[in-house]
Design a protein around this motif. Sequence first.
Motif, short mmCIF file in Angstrom:
data_model
loop_
_atom_site.label_atom_id
_atom_site.label_comp_id
_atom_site.label_asym_id
_atom_site.label_seq_id
_atom_site.Cartn_x
_atom_site.Cartn_y
_atom_site.Cartn_z
N VAL A 161 7.28 -10.54 8.72
CA VAL A 161 6.72 -10.93 10.02
C VAL A 161 6.03 -12.28 9.85
N ASN A 162 5.83 -12.95 10.97
CA ASN A 162 5.17 -14.24 10.93
C ASN A 162 3.75 -14.08 11.44
N LEU A 163 2.82 -14.82 10.86
CA LEU A 163 1.42 -14.70 11.25
C LEU A 163 1.23 -15.01 12.74
N LYS A 164 2.06 -15.94 13.23
CA LYS A 164 1.97 -16.30 14.66
C LYS A 164 2.17 -15.09 15.57
N GLU A 165 3.08 -14.20 15.18
CA GLU A 165 3.31 -13.02 16.03
C GLU A 165 2.20 -11.99 15.86
N ALA A 204 -5.05 -17.26 9.03
CA ALA A 204 -4.75 -18.29 10.03
C ALA A 204 -5.49 -19.59 9.77
N GLU A 205 -6.57 -19.51 9.04
CA GLU A 205 -7.32 -20.72 8.68
C GLU A 205 -6.41 -21.69 7.91
N PHE A 206 -5.48 -21.13 7.16
CA PHE A 206 -4.71 -21.96 6.23
C PHE A 206 -3.32 -22.33 6.71
N ASN A 207 -2.67 -21.46 7.47
CA ASN A 207 -1.33 -21.79 7.97
C ASN A 207 -0.84 -20.69 8.91
N LEU A 208 -0.80 -21.00 10.19
CA LEU A 208 -0.38 -20.01 11.17
C LEU A 208 1.12 -19.71 11.07
N GLU A 209 1.83 -20.57 10.37
CA GLU A 209 3.30 -20.41 10.27
C GLU A 209 3.71 -19.53 9.09
N MET A 210 2.77 -19.07 8.31
CA MET A 210 3.15 -18.34 7.09
C MET A 210 3.87 -17.03 7.40
N ASP A 211 4.69 -16.60 6.44
CA ASP A 211 5.40 -15.32 6.56
C ASP A 211 4.65 -14.25 5.79
N LEU A 212 4.70 -13.03 6.30
CA LEU A 212 4.08 -11.90 5.60
C LEU A 212 5.17 -10.89 5.27
N TYR A 213 5.19 -10.44 4.04
CA TYR A 213 6.11 -9.40 3.61
C TYR A 213 5.33 -8.10 3.50
N CYS A 217 0.86 -1.18 0.00
CA CYS A 217 0.00 0.00 0.00
C CYS A 217 0.90 1.24 0.00
N ASP A 218 0.33 2.36 -0.41
CA ASP A 218 1.16 3.55 -0.62
C ASP A 218 1.34 4.34 0.66
N ILE A 219 2.10 3.77 1.57
CA ILE A 219 2.28 4.44 2.87
C ILE A 219 3.74 4.87 3.06
N LYS A 220 3.87 5.87 3.94
CA LYS A 220 5.21 6.26 4.42
C LYS A 220 5.23 5.89 5.90
N GLY A 221 6.36 5.97 6.52
CA GLY A 221 6.44 5.73 7.96
C GLY A 221 6.43 4.26 8.30
N ASP A 222 5.74 3.93 9.40
CA ASP A 222 5.76 2.55 9.90
C ASP A 222 5.11 1.57 8.92
N PHE A 223 5.63 0.33 8.91
CA PHE A 223 4.99 -0.72 8.13
C PHE A 223 3.63 -1.02 8.73
N LYS A 224 2.66 -1.35 7.85
CA LYS A 224 1.31 -1.65 8.32
C LYS A 224 1.00 -3.13 8.12
N GLY A 225 0.48 -3.76 9.18
CA GLY A 225 0.06 -5.15 9.08
C GLY A 225 -1.37 -5.24 8.59
N PRO A 226 -1.82 -6.44 8.21
CA PRO A 226 -3.21 -6.61 7.75
C PRO A 226 -4.21 -6.43 8.89
N CYS A 227 -5.46 -6.16 8.54
CA CYS A 227 -6.50 -5.97 9.56
C CYS A 227 -6.77 -7.30 10.28
N GLY A 228 -7.47 -7.21 11.37
CA GLY A 228 -7.73 -8.40 12.19
C GLY A 228 -8.51 -9.48 11.45
#
Length: 142
Positions: free
Chosen positions: A122-126, A102-111, A84-95
């Motif tokens: 980051v990891n979905l677990k965190e 998480a339905e599919f794999n709690l171990e997945m990585d997010l870029y 997304c077109d943001i500056k500043g802090d990285f933004k994670g996905p909404c809840g």
Amino acid sequence: MDISLLEPKFQELIKAAVEMKDRAYCPYSNFRVGSSVMCSNGSIHVGCNVENASYGLCLCAERCAVSNAVSAGHTDIIAVAISCDIKGDFKGPCGMCRQVLAEFNLEMDLYLTKPDNTYKKVNLKELLPMAFTPKSLEAERI
Ligand SMILES: O=c1ccn([C@H]2C[C@H](O)[C@@H](CO)O2)c(=O)[nH]1
Ligand SMILES: [Zn+2]
């Protein structure tokens, strides 16, 4: 971290998410989001946010990408990229998207990415501690 330092397959995943921002349908928020998911066979499935005049029906890019993966026959998601077109802090996905992922794999990585060509992995677990997953339904009941 700089995206150009990543393994090529993850650079490709991120590129797919970045390109999807152009497809975003977001006349209400003007907040473009692109996402892509990679499955264990290496396939990439993309999505963008799709808004609605009935605001509560807005679909996030991440859930759009997940739906495309599942409808293509792939549920074994190993990584997600979000742009997304943001500056500043990285933004994670909404809840809601965290739960859907998480339905599919709690171990997945997010870029999580920014237009300055940087990413945070980051990891979905965190992102979703004590997650309720399909396994939770196997818990012993009274
Ligand atoms: O992680 C997120 C957060 C928000 N959005 C979308 C939903 C809505 O269309 C717009 C503003 O919330 O951004 C996403 O696609 N992904
Ligand atoms: Zn979301």
